[in-house]
Each structure stands twice: as structure tokens, then as C-alpha cells.
Design a protein around this motif. Structure first.
Motif, mmCIF file in Angstrom:
data_model
loop_
_atom_site.group_PDB
_atom_site.id
_atom_site.type_symbol
_atom_site.label_atom_id
_atom_site.label_comp_id
_atom_site.label_asym_id
_atom_site.label_seq_id
_atom_site.Cartn_x
_atom_site.Cartn_y
_atom_site.Cartn_z
ATOM 1 N N ARG A 285 0.832 -1.204 0.000
ATOM 2 C CA ARG A 285 0.000 0.000 0.000
ATOM 3 C C ARG A 285 0.866 1.255 0.000
ATOM 4 N N ILE A 286 1.853 1.294 0.886
ATOM 5 C CA ILE A 286 2.725 2.469 0.976
ATOM 6 C C ILE A 286 3.560 2.601 -0.299
ATOM 7 N N CYS A 287 4.183 1.510 -0.719
ATOM 8 C CA CYS A 287 5.044 1.553 -1.918
ATOM 9 C C CYS A 287 4.260 1.973 -3.155
ATOM 10 N N LEU A 288 3.110 1.354 -3.376
ATOM 11 C CA LEU A 288 2.338 1.646 -4.579
ATOM 12 C C LEU A 288 1.745 3.048 -4.559
ATOM 13 N N THR A 289 1.276 3.484 -3.399
ATOM 14 C CA THR A 289 0.690 4.823 -3.316
ATOM 15 C C THR A 289 1.743 5.889 -3.596
ATOM 16 N N ILE A 290 2.882 5.786 -2.955
ATOM 17 C CA ILE A 290 3.942 6.779 -3.175
ATOM 18 C C ILE A 290 4.498 6.655 -4.592
ATOM 19 N N ALA A 291 4.632 5.433 -5.105
ATOM 20 C CA ALA A 291 5.108 5.240 -6.480
ATOM 21 C C ALA A 291 4.156 5.889 -7.478
ATOM 22 N N ASN A 292 2.864 5.706 -7.273
ATOM 23 C CA ASN A 292 1.888 6.289 -8.194
ATOM 24 C C ASN A 292 1.844 7.811 -8.093
ATOM 25 N N LEU A 293 2.039 8.356 -6.905
ATOM 26 C CA LEU A 293 2.138 9.814 -6.777
ATOM 27 C C LEU A 293 3.362 10.333 -7.545
ATOM 28 N N ASN A 294 4.454 9.605 -7.476
ATOM 29 C CA ASN A 294 5.644 9.980 -8.238
ATOM 30 C C ASN A 294 5.389 9.881 -9.739
ATOM 31 N N ARG A 295 4.611 8.907 -10.147
ATOM 32 C CA ARG A 295 4.250 8.797 -11.573
ATOM 33 C C ARG A 295 3.421 9.987 -12.022
ATOM 34 N N VAL A 296 2.509 10.447 -11.160
ATOM 35 C CA VAL A 296 1.717 11.639 -11.488
ATOM 36 C C VAL A 296 2.651 12.819 -11.740
ATOM 37 N N ILE A 297 3.602 13.019 -10.823
ATOM 38 C CA ILE A 297 4.535 14.136 -10.970
ATOM 39 C C ILE A 297 5.394 13.943 -12.228
ATOM 40 N N TYR A 298 5.829 12.718 -12.480
ATOM 41 C CA TYR A 298 6.604 12.430 -13.691
ATOM 42 C C TYR A 298 5.811 12.820 -14.933
ATOM 43 N N PHE A 299 4.541 12.415 -15.008
ATOM 44 C CA PHE A 299 3.740 12.723 -16.191
ATOM 45 C C PHE A 299 3.474 14.223 -16.316
ATOM 46 N N VAL A 300 3.363 14.921 -15.202
ATOM 47 C CA VAL A 300 3.221 16.381 -15.264
ATOM 48 C C VAL A 300 4.494 16.987 -15.862
ATOM 49 N N CYS A 301 5.654 16.545 -15.386
ATOM 50 C CA CYS A 301 6.933 17.024 -15.938
ATOM 51 C C CYS A 301 7.029 16.696 -17.423
ATOM 52 N N ASP A 302 6.622 15.501 -17.802
ATOM 53 C CA ASP A 302 6.662 15.081 -19.200
ATOM 54 C C ASP A 302 5.739 15.958 -20.049
ATOM 55 N N THR A 303 4.591 16.317 -19.508
ATOM 56 C CA THR A 303 3.656 17.181 -20.233
ATOM 57 C C THR A 303 4.240 18.580 -20.413
ATOM 58 N N VAL A 304 4.909 19.099 -19.386
ATOM 59 C CA VAL A 304 5.574 20.397 -19.504
ATOM 60 C C VAL A 304 6.636 20.338 -20.602
ATOM 61 N N LEU A 305 7.406 19.264 -20.641
ATOM 62 C CA LEU A 305 8.415 19.096 -21.696
ATOM 63 C C LEU A 305 7.763 19.029 -23.083
ATOM 64 N N TRP A 306 6.633 18.354 -23.169
ATOM 65 C CA TRP A 306 5.921 18.277 -24.442
ATOM 66 C C TRP A 306 5.428 19.655 -24.878
ATOM 67 N N VAL A 307 4.866 20.431 -23.930
ATOM 68 C CA VAL A 307 4.388 21.783 -24.225
ATOM 69 C C VAL A 307 5.529 22.630 -24.789
ATOM 70 N N ARG A 308 6.716 22.474 -24.215
ATOM 71 C CA ARG A 308 7.876 23.216 -24.719
ATOM 72 C C ARG A 308 8.294 22.711 -26.097
ATOM 73 N N SER A 309 8.276 21.380 -26.287
ATOM 74 C CA SER A 309 8.756 20.820 -27.554
ATOM 75 C C SER A 309 7.871 21.201 -28.742
ATOM 76 N N VAL A 310 6.586 21.415 -28.520
ATOM 77 C CA VAL A 310 5.697 21.815 -29.617
ATOM 78 C C VAL A 310 5.635 23.325 -29.780
ATOM 79 N N GLY A 311 6.344 24.052 -28.916
ATOM 80 C CA GLY A 311 6.446 25.499 -29.063
ATOM 81 C C GLY A 311 5.338 26.308 -28.427
ATOM 82 N N LEU A 312 4.499 25.697 -27.608
ATOM 83 C CA LEU A 312 3.443 26.466 -26.949
ATOM 84 C C LEU A 312 4.018 27.429 -25.910
ATOM 85 N N VAL A 313 5.085 27.008 -25.259
ATOM 86 C CA VAL A 313 5.790 27.845 -24.290
ATOM 87 C C VAL A 313 7.278 27.642 -24.539
ATOM 88 N N SER A 314 8.027 28.739 -24.634
ATOM 89 C CA SER A 314 9.437 28.596 -24.986
ATOM 90 C C SER A 314 10.395 28.871 -23.834
#
Length: 191
Positions: free
Chosen positions: A27-56
Motif C-alpha cells: 500500500r505504501i510503496c504503490l501509493t507513493i510510487a503512483n504519486l511519483n508517476r503523477v509528478i513524472y507525467f506532469v513534468c513530461d507534459t511540460v516538456l511536451w508543451v515546450r517541444s511543440v512550441g506552446l511555451v518557450s
């Protein structure tokens, strides 16, 4: 963009589900791991926004390091959960083996001390092999997580690998992923 937002939503749902896992360690491992995945995907989305030129004005390297760090944390926690599950399976297999040996031993004098000192490692690996053979989903999940962690280990300069090793790990991870999609019974369940 839809795919990235879908990953964030899926990671949030996985976090909500993992809170209800009955065993404390997973429970502890999976919950914290999944929270880290959320943050990872947010970071990945920010990188995508930059790569398509929406924000430079986004610092690409900083966000890439953050993404790698949170992906690493997520995988590390999944590996800890896998090790915990493997240890439970090994304990169960050892108890079963002890019961069988107790029933079979009648007048056996037992091994000598020298044999005991040299055979403990062999016994450990045999027990590990038997435990994983009985639980293929656990074996596949462990292999996938170990293969996946090679990339963030390299990106974060924790353990440098050559691109061939990272590529091989990615290939093995993809094959395991395909197997678990094709055969859902091979996916490790979170109870």
C-alpha cells in the motif's frame, strides 16, 4: 496531448486504488510510487508543451532531470514492492520445503557443517527460482521494473550504462509489457 493527460489521469486513479491495498508495505510503496508517476507525467507534459512550441521559456534540462528523478522514484518503489512480494513467496516456499523434509527425514544424520556453509547461497537461489517460477506475474513485473530503471539511473548519473544496455533493457521491458497486455493473467495484481 490526450495521451499525456490520459497517463496523468490513469496514475491518479492508480494512486486512489493503491490506498485501499490491504497489505501495508505494498500500500505504501504503490501509493507513493503512483504519486511519483503523477509528478513524472506532469513534468513530461511540460516538456511536451515546450517541444511543440506552446511555451518557450521552460528550462528543458531542469524539467528533464525532474521527470527522470520522479520516474526513478516510482520504479524504485515498485522494485521494493516486488522484493517484498518475492520475500513473502520465498518464505512460503521455505515453509513448504521444511514440512516436506520433516516428513521425509527419519534417521537422517543431516549435512555436515562444511556443507551448510557452502550450500546456503545455492539454497537461496534455488528457493528464489522456485518462488518466481510459481508466480510468473511477479517475475515479469520484477524484470520489467529492473529493465525500466536502467534509463533514469543513467540520466541521473547514478549508474552510467552504455546505450546498448539501456536499449536492451527497454526492449525486454517492452516485450514484458506486450505479454501482460496479450495475457492479462500475467499482470501482477494489487490486492
Amino acid at each position: 496531448m490526450r495521451f499525456r493527460l490520459g497517463n496523468v489521469v490513469h496514475a491518479i486513479q492508480a494512486t486512489q486504488q493503491s490506498i485501499h491495498v490491504s497489505d501495508l508495505v505494498p500500500r505504501i510503496c504503490l501509493t507513493i510510487a503512483n504519486l511519483n508517476r503523477v509528478i513524472y507525467f506532469v513534468c513530461d507534459t511540460v516538456l511536451w508543451v515546450r517541444s511543440v512550441g506552446l511555451v518557450s521559456h521552460i528550462n528543458k534540462e531542469k524539467w528533464r532531470k525532474w521527470a527522470a528523478r520522479y520516474y526513478y522514484y516510482s520504479l524504485l518503489l515498485h522494485i521494493i514492492r516486488d522484493v517484498y512480494e518475492v520475500s513473502l513467496q520465498m518464505e512460503q516456499a521455505a515453509q513448504e520445503k521444511a514440512k516436506k523434509e520433516k516428513l521425509m527425514s527419519q534417521n537422517d544424520l543431516g549435512p555436515c557443517i562444511a556443507d551448510e556453509e557452502t550450500e546456503w547461497l545455492q539454497s537461496f537461489f534455488l528457493l528464489l527460482f522456485r518462488s518466481l517460477r510459481k508466480h510468473p506475474p511477479l517475475f515479469l513485473d520484477t524484470v520489467k521494473n529492473v529493465c525500466d530503471i536502467l534509463n533514469p539511473l543513467d540520466q541521473l548519473d547514478i549508474y552510467k550504462s552504455n546505450s546498448g544496455i539501456i536499449g536492451l533493457g527497454g526492449l525486454l521491458s517492452s516485450i514484458v509489457g506486450i505479454i501482460t497486455v496479450a495475457y492479462p493473467q500475467m499482470r501482477l495484481k494489487t490486492c
